[in-house]
Design an enzyme around this catalytic site. Structure first.
Site, mmCIF file in Angstrom:
data_model
loop_
_atom_site.group_PDB
_atom_site.id
_atom_site.type_symbol
_atom_site.label_atom_id
_atom_site.label_comp_id
_atom_site.label_asym_id
_atom_site.label_seq_id
_atom_site.Cartn_x
_atom_site.Cartn_y
_atom_site.Cartn_z
ATOM 1 N N HIS A 191 0.837 -1.237 0.009
ATOM 2 C CA HIS A 191 0.198 -0.225 0.027
ATOM 3 C C HIS A 191 0.559 1.342 0.031
ATOM 4 O O HIS A 191 0.252 2.455 -0.096
ATOM 5 C CB HIS A 191 -0.849 -0.067 1.187
ATOM 6 C CG HIS A 191 -0.202 0.177 2.614
ATOM 7 N ND1 HIS A 191 0.378 -0.593 3.055
ATOM 8 C CD2 HIS A 191 -0.169 1.606 3.112
ATOM 9 C CE1 HIS A 191 0.985 -0.180 4.187
ATOM 10 N NE2 HIS A 191 0.820 1.047 4.357
HETATM 11 C C1 UD1 Z 1 -1.832 5.587 6.385
HETATM 12 C C2 UD1 Z 1 -0.435 5.913 7.018
HETATM 13 C C3 UD1 Z 1 0.754 4.762 6.751
HETATM 14 C C4 UD1 Z 1 0.023 3.383 7.207
HETATM 15 C C5 UD1 Z 1 -1.177 3.143 6.660
HETATM 16 C C6 UD1 Z 1 -1.750 1.870 6.926
HETATM 17 C C7 UD1 Z 1 0.078 8.315 7.045
HETATM 18 C C8 UD1 Z 1 0.885 9.179 6.107
HETATM 19 N N1 UD1 Z 1 0.143 7.099 6.179
HETATM 20 O O1 UD1 Z 1 -1.408 5.260 4.995
HETATM 21 O O2 UD1 Z 1 1.848 5.114 7.391
HETATM 22 O O3 UD1 Z 1 1.080 2.426 6.912
HETATM 23 O O4 UD1 Z 1 -2.125 4.139 7.102
HETATM 24 O O5 UD1 Z 1 -3.074 1.294 6.490
HETATM 25 O O6 UD1 Z 1 -0.583 8.522 7.803
HETATM 26 N N2 UD1 Z 1 -9.139 5.103 2.337
HETATM 27 C C9 UD1 Z 1 -10.513 4.431 2.634
HETATM 28 N N3 UD1 Z 1 -11.046 3.871 3.611
HETATM 29 C C10 UD1 Z 1 -10.325 4.144 4.841
HETATM 30 C C11 UD1 Z 1 -8.886 4.563 4.910
HETATM 31 C C12 UD1 Z 1 -8.440 5.080 3.529
HETATM 32 O O7 UD1 Z 1 -10.975 4.312 1.450
HETATM 33 O O8 UD1 Z 1 -10.731 3.561 5.866
HETATM 34 C C13 UD1 Z 1 -8.702 5.553 1.182
HETATM 35 C C14 UD1 Z 1 -8.579 7.067 1.455
HETATM 36 O O9 UD1 Z 1 -9.564 7.387 0.454
HETATM 37 C C15 UD1 Z 1 -7.280 7.517 1.025
HETATM 38 C C16 UD1 Z 1 -6.349 6.404 0.749
HETATM 39 O O10 UD1 Z 1 -7.220 5.216 1.145
HETATM 40 O O11 UD1 Z 1 -7.147 8.155 -0.454
HETATM 41 C C17 UD1 Z 1 -5.350 6.453 1.897
HETATM 42 O O12 UD1 Z 1 -5.620 6.451 3.164
HETATM 43 P P1 UD1 Z 1 -4.651 7.455 4.034
HETATM 44 O O13 UD1 Z 1 -5.164 7.528 5.478
HETATM 45 O O14 UD1 Z 1 -4.523 8.897 3.364
HETATM 46 O O15 UD1 Z 1 -3.241 6.738 4.212
HETATM 47 P P2 UD1 Z 1 -2.750 5.370 4.094
HETATM 48 O O16 UD1 Z 1 -2.320 5.068 2.513
HETATM 49 O O17 UD1 Z 1 -3.844 4.450 4.538
#
Ligand code: UD1
Length: 365
Positions: free
Chosen positions: A205
């Site tokens: 991811h």
């Molecule tokens: C975040 C953390 C990363 C961790 C990861 C674990 C930061 C900078 N990054 O990254 O260190 O390893 O979490 O999962 O804080 N999304 C959903 N549903 C959710 C959560 C996210 O659809 O419940 C989608 C969002 O639309 C977003 C994308 O996934 O665009 C990424 O989510 P985000 O929280 O920005 O960062 P992660 O890649 O999950």
């Protein structure tokens, strides 16, 4: 003594759960849980609260996604109100996600002391958002709880005084130890019709691996290359799933014979799947540590790790070179049993949260 504990994203829940439990043993500590809502899907959040027996958060800030700046800023605005209402004696943050630094910045400006759990880790790669979050959070924290020797070395090199640093072990491993027996009772393998060592478990991811069509294509090539040897189980993160659609790779992903794609797994199910995998391929931070504890071989698709003890003592190997031939060779070595045997790092014994609670419990005396 009031402590506010921050959770925001998936890897935070298993670190805060043992801490909240450990604080419960001290009658003078009032431990509250604040969920920023950085992760909001039921499969990325609710399931962890249930399985880790965390109480409903005292506050849910519901900030959701957005750019890093938007997300961090939204958390700060919402969390400032909580700080004003609660006036805590200490803020406790874990790990390196945006929620960690956002809440720490609010607290430092209100002159509330900060404890950072999992401090001192450095990958040396400032292109990773987590690396910036780690450096900044450590620089404004008062109590730095570290999981491995490298944490101490990095902090000392950055000029942090020795008195602030406490080598306590690993709270994520506390949860693993606590829930291992329960995890073994889940039917995670049967759900996918898999048996022990019959499959490779994969998670991917990180923006560096999945945010470009080229990177994601590379991952697919590697999966394709693995499939003649083992089935591949790939619980897919929302970021990766969204990107596969965006880059037109969804059909290819779904057509690979022997690849099992699933929704993100619950904590207990995933522990069980890790423990029984022939090898785990990942770009996660926490999974490098969990596989080291479980002594399951792990190939990490990154050219650096902030958790060097998993390579020095554990079962982790970095794959800086994502060339399919290199990956293939590493995988063959592991599947043929020609791989290093790991040992469990010092103080990864399930007692880290108790050590932290004991140190913090003395602050008000
Ligand atoms: C975040 C953390 C990363 C961790 C990861 C674990 C930061 C900078 N990054 O990254 O260190 O390893 O979490 O999962 O804080 N999304 C959903 N549903 C959710 C959560 C996210 O659809 O419940 C989608 C969002 O639309 C977003 C994308 O996934 O665009 C990424 O989510 P985000 O929280 O920005 O960062 P992660 O890649 O999950």
């Amino acid at each position: 003594m009031k402590i506010l504990n921050i959770v925001g994203a998936r890897p935070n829940f298993m670190k805060v759960a043992p801490l909240h439990r450990a604080f419960g043993a001290y009658p003078h500590i009032n431990s509250k849980i604040i969920h920023t809502g950085q992760h909001y899907d039921a499969k990325m959040s609710d399931v962890f609260f249930n399985q880790l027996e965390l109480p409903k958060p005292d506050y849910f800030l519901g900030v959701g996604g957005g750019s890093h700046t938007q997300q961090t800023a939204k958390i700060m605005l919402e969390f400032e109100q909580v700080m004003e209402a609660e006036n805590p004696d200490l803020l406790l943050v874990v790990g390196d996600v945006n929620s960690t630094i956002a809440c720490a910045m609010v607290a430092v400006k209100m002159q509330v002391p900060i404890a950072h759990v999992e401090a001192g880790l450095r990958s040396g790669d400032r292109k990773m958002p987590e690396e910036i979050n780690r450096i900044l959070t450590d620089s404004i924290s008062d109590y730095l709880f570290i999981t491995e020797q490298a944490g101490y070395d990095n902090l000392r090199q950055e000029g942090v005084s020795e008195a602030k640093i406490h080598f306590v072990g690993n709270c994520m491993i506390d949860s693993l130890v606590h829930y291992q027996a329960k995890a073994r009772k889940t039917n995670a393998l049967q759900a996918f019709n898999l048996s022990k060592n019959e499959y490779v478990l994969m998670t991917m991811h990180r923006p560096a691996n999945v945010d470009t069509a080229e990177g994601l294509t590379h991952i697919l090539d590697i999966i394709e290359d693995t499939l003649p040897h083992k089935k591949v189980l790939f619980p897919i993160h929302p970021r990766t799933r969204n990107n596969a659609e965006r880059f037109g790779l969804k059909d290819k992903l779904e057509s690979l014979n022997g690849l099992i794609i699933s929704e993100p797994q619950g904590y207990l199910e995933f522990l069980n799947l890790m423990e029984n995998a022939a090898v785990v391929i990942t770009d996660s931070g926490g999974i490098q540590e969990e596989t080291t504890y479980l002594q399951v071989p792990c190939l990490t698709f990154r050219d650096s790790t902030e958790r060097p003890v998993t390579v020095e003592l554990g079962t982790n190997q970095l794959l800086a070179d994502l060339n399919p031939a290199t990956v293939h060779q590493k995988l063959r070595e592991i599947l043929d049993g020609r791989t290093k045997q790991g040992t469990i790092p010092p103080l990864w014994d399930g007692q880290a949260a108790q050590r932290i609670a004991q140190i913090l419990s003395k602050l008000s005396n």
